[in-house]
Design a protein around this motif. Sequence first.
Motif, PDB file in Angstrom:
ATOM      1  N   ASP A 223       0.828  -1.211   0.000  1.00 48.48           N
ATOM      2  CA  ASP A 223       0.000   0.000   0.000  1.00 48.48           C
ATOM      3  C   ASP A 223       0.859   1.256   0.000  1.00 48.48           C
ATOM      4  OD1 ASP A 223      -2.290  -1.536  -0.026  1.00 48.48           O
ATOM      5  OD2 ASP A 223      -2.740  -1.241   2.111  1.00 48.48           O
ATOM      6  N   PHE A 224       1.923   1.256   0.791  1.00 47.11           N
ATOM      7  CA  PHE A 224       2.819   2.408   0.841  1.00 47.11           C
ATOM      8  C   PHE A 224       3.468   2.645  -0.519  1.00 47.11           C
ATOM      9  CE2 PHE A 224       7.142   4.035   1.182  1.00 47.11           C
ATOM     10  CZ  PHE A 224       6.897   5.274   1.740  1.00 47.11           C
ATOM     11  N   VAL A 225       3.977   1.569  -1.130  1.00 45.89           N
ATOM     12  CA  VAL A 225       4.630   1.695  -2.434  1.00 45.89           C
ATOM     13  C   VAL A 225       3.634   2.223  -3.466  1.00 45.89           C
ATOM     14  CG1 VAL A 225       5.689   0.383  -4.341  1.00 45.89           C
ATOM     15  CG2 VAL A 225       6.432  -0.010  -1.987  1.00 45.89           C
ATOM     16  N   GLN A 226       2.402   1.715  -3.443  1.00 50.77           N
ATOM     17  CA  GLN A 226       1.395   2.165  -4.399  1.00 50.77           C
ATOM     18  C   GLN A 226       1.080   3.650  -4.214  1.00 50.77           C
ATOM     19  OE1 GLN A 226      -0.070   0.246  -7.010  1.00 50.77           O
ATOM     20  NE2 GLN A 226      -0.429   2.360  -7.602  1.00 50.77           N
ATOM     21  N   GLN A 227       0.887   4.071  -2.980  1.00 48.24           N
ATOM     22  CA  GLN A 227       0.598   5.483  -2.710  1.00 48.24           C
ATOM     23  C   GLN A 227       1.781   6.366  -3.114  1.00 48.24           C
ATOM     24  OE1 GLN A 227      -0.561   5.882   1.391  1.00 48.24           O
ATOM     25  NE2 GLN A 227      -2.310   4.513   1.159  1.00 48.24           N
ATOM     26  N   PHE A 228       2.970   5.933  -2.817  1.00 53.85           N
ATOM     27  CA  PHE A 228       4.158   6.716  -3.128  1.00 53.85           C
ATOM     28  C   PHE A 228       4.348   6.843  -4.635  1.00 53.85           C
ATOM     29  CE2 PHE A 228       8.853   7.371  -3.219  1.00 53.85           C
ATOM     30  CZ  PHE A 228       8.873   8.568  -2.523  1.00 53.85           C
ATOM     31  N   THR A 229       4.176   5.731  -5.371  1.00 51.51           N
ATOM     32  CA  THR A 229       4.332   5.800  -6.824  1.00 51.51           C
ATOM     33  C   THR A 229       3.227   6.638  -7.455  1.00 51.51           C
ATOM     34  OG1 THR A 229       3.209   3.669  -7.104  1.00 51.51           O
ATOM     35  CG2 THR A 229       5.617   3.633  -7.050  1.00 51.51           C
ATOM     36  N   ASP A 230       2.012   6.562  -6.914  1.00 49.82           N
ATOM     37  CA  ASP A 230       0.925   7.415  -7.427  1.00 49.82           C
ATOM     38  C   ASP A 230       1.282   8.887  -7.248  1.00 49.82           C
ATOM     39  OD1 ASP A 230      -0.532   5.176  -8.129  1.00 49.82           O
ATOM     40  OD2 ASP A 230      -1.913   5.296  -6.419  1.00 49.82           O
ATOM     41  N   MET A 231       1.843   9.226  -6.098  1.00 52.41           N
ATOM     42  CA  MET A 231       2.235  10.604  -5.823  1.00 52.41           C
ATOM     43  C   MET A 231       3.331  11.057  -6.803  1.00 52.41           C
ATOM     44  SD  MET A 231       4.054  12.248  -2.457  1.00 52.41           S
ATOM     45  CE  MET A 231       5.605  11.499  -2.924  1.00 52.41           C
ATOM     46  N   LEU A 232       4.327  10.211  -7.035  1.00 53.26           N
ATOM     47  CA  LEU A 232       5.409  10.565  -7.952  1.00 53.26           C
ATOM     48  C   LEU A 232       4.902  10.710  -9.385  1.00 53.26           C
ATOM     49  CD1 LEU A 232       8.285   8.301  -6.595  1.00 53.26           C
ATOM     50  CD2 LEU A 232       8.056  10.780  -6.343  1.00 53.26           C
ATOM     51  N   LYS A 233       4.003   9.825  -9.797  1.00 54.35           N
ATOM     52  CA  LYS A 233       3.440   9.916 -11.154  1.00 54.35           C
ATOM     53  C   LYS A 233       2.648  11.212 -11.315  1.00 54.35           C
ATOM     54  CE  LYS A 233       3.171   4.949 -11.958  1.00 54.35           C
ATOM     55  NZ  LYS A 233       2.255   3.796 -12.046  1.00 54.35           N
ATOM     56  N   ALA A 234       1.874  11.585 -10.295  1.00 56.91           N
ATOM     57  CA  ALA A 234       1.104  12.828 -10.356  1.00 56.91           C
ATOM     58  C   ALA A 234       2.043  14.029 -10.419  1.00 56.91           C
ATOM     59  CB  ALA A 234       0.178  12.936  -9.140  1.00 56.91           C
ATOM     60  N   LYS A 235       3.109  13.996  -9.655  1.00 62.09           N
ATOM     61  CA  LYS A 235       4.099  15.072  -9.677  1.00 62.09           C
ATOM     62  C   LYS A 235       4.749  15.165 -11.052  1.00 62.09           C
ATOM     63  CE  LYS A 235       8.398  16.405  -7.388  1.00 62.09           C
ATOM     64  NZ  LYS A 235       9.396  15.985  -6.405  1.00 62.09           N
ATOM     65  N   HIS A 236       5.075  14.016 -11.620  1.00 64.78           N
ATOM     66  CA  HIS A 236       5.694  13.976 -12.944  1.00 64.78           C
ATOM     67  C   HIS A 236       4.730  14.495 -14.008  1.00 64.78           C
ATOM     68  CE1 HIS A 236       8.684  12.600 -15.814  1.00 64.78           C
ATOM     69  NE2 HIS A 236       7.703  12.094 -16.543  1.00 64.78           N
ATOM     70  N   ALA A 237       3.467  14.092 -13.925  1.00 66.10           N
ATOM     71  CA  ALA A 237       2.459  14.536 -14.886  1.00 66.10           C
ATOM     72  C   ALA A 237       2.254  16.044 -14.802  1.00 66.10           C
ATOM     73  CB  ALA A 237       1.149  13.810 -14.651  1.00 66.10           C
ATOM     74  N   ALA A 238       2.347  16.613 -13.615  1.00 66.17           N
ATOM     75  CA  ALA A 238       2.156  18.060 -13.442  1.00 66.17           C
ATOM     76  C   ALA A 238       3.313  18.837 -14.071  1.00 66.17           C
ATOM     77  CB  ALA A 238       2.044  18.397 -11.963  1.00 66.17           C
ATOM     78  N   ARG A 239       4.483  18.258 -14.137  1.00 62.53           N
ATOM     79  CA  ARG A 239       5.656  18.941 -14.713  1.00 62.53           C
ATOM     80  C   ARG A 239       5.694  18.823 -16.223  1.00 62.53           C
ATOM     81  NH1 ARG A 239      10.604  16.573 -11.373  1.00 62.53           N
ATOM     82  NH2 ARG A 239       9.812  14.826 -12.527  1.00 62.53           N
ATOM     83  N   THR A 240       5.053  17.798 -16.777  1.00 65.07           N
ATOM     84  CA  THR A 240       5.102  17.569 -18.227  1.00 65.07           C
ATOM     85  C   THR A 240       4.079  18.458 -18.919  1.00 65.07           C
ATOM     86  OG1 THR A 240       5.713  15.269 -17.796  1.00 65.07           O
ATOM     87  CG2 THR A 240       4.945  15.807 -20.011  1.00 65.07           C
ATOM     88  N   PRO A 241       4.547  19.321 -19.824  1.00 69.36           N
ATOM     89  CA  PRO A 241       3.578  20.191 -20.532  1.00 69.36           C
ATOM     90  C   PRO A 241       2.710  19.370 -21.472  1.00 69.36           C
ATOM     91  CG  PRO A 241       5.813  20.528 -21.366  1.00 69.36           C
ATOM     92  CD  PRO A 241       5.898  19.564 -20.213  1.00 69.36           C
ATOM     93  N   ARG A 242       1.440  19.753 -21.525  1.00 68.06           N
ATOM     94  CA  ARG A 242       0.507  19.053 -22.400  1.00 68.06           C
ATOM     95  C   ARG A 242       0.654  19.563 -23.825  1.00 68.06           C
ATOM     96  NH1 ARG A 242      -5.076  18.934 -18.948  1.00 68.06           N
ATOM     97  NH2 ARG A 242      -4.141  18.138 -17.060  1.00 68.06           N
ATOM     98  N   ARG A 243       0.542  18.649 -24.766  1.00 71.48           N
ATOM     99  CA  ARG A 243       0.557  19.002 -26.182  1.00 71.48           C
ATOM    100  C   ARG A 243      -0.853  19.005 -26.689  1.00 71.48           C
ATOM    101  NH1 ARG A 243       5.708  15.823 -28.752  1.00 71.48           N
ATOM    102  NH2 ARG A 243       7.225  16.607 -27.264  1.00 71.48           N
TER     103      ARG A 243
END
Length: 132
Positions: free
Chosen positions: A111-131
Amino acid sequence: MPIRPTPPTDEAQDALLAARVGTAIAEQRRARGLTQAKLAEMIDLEQEAVSRWERGTRVPTLHRLQQLSDALECSVDHLLQRGSTRPDDQLANVANALSGLDADERTLVVDFVQQFTDMLKAKHAARTPRRE
């Protein structure tokens, strides 16, 4: 235009791999209740050589890796996976870390790993500009 990061040099990658393999050797040795001196004796080597491997200042030869895997009752792959950046190898390391835990503890870690990876993916998605 985004600037690409400079890839690490071969020497830097070798040093990182040496440190990770050394950590794997130390973990396996401790898990078996062996001292560096006892492990060195088992493979007919000086204790200082084992110490250098575990500190990551030297890397065992292929022959010594095979001897280590025999003495530590693990595969050579297991010693090398620790330093791998391949997702399958990293997954095997996580699975190995889960062994020995009871079901509730494994669930907590997953559960911890899943929550942590979800957080990192969301952070990464927020930094990536949308085309568009």
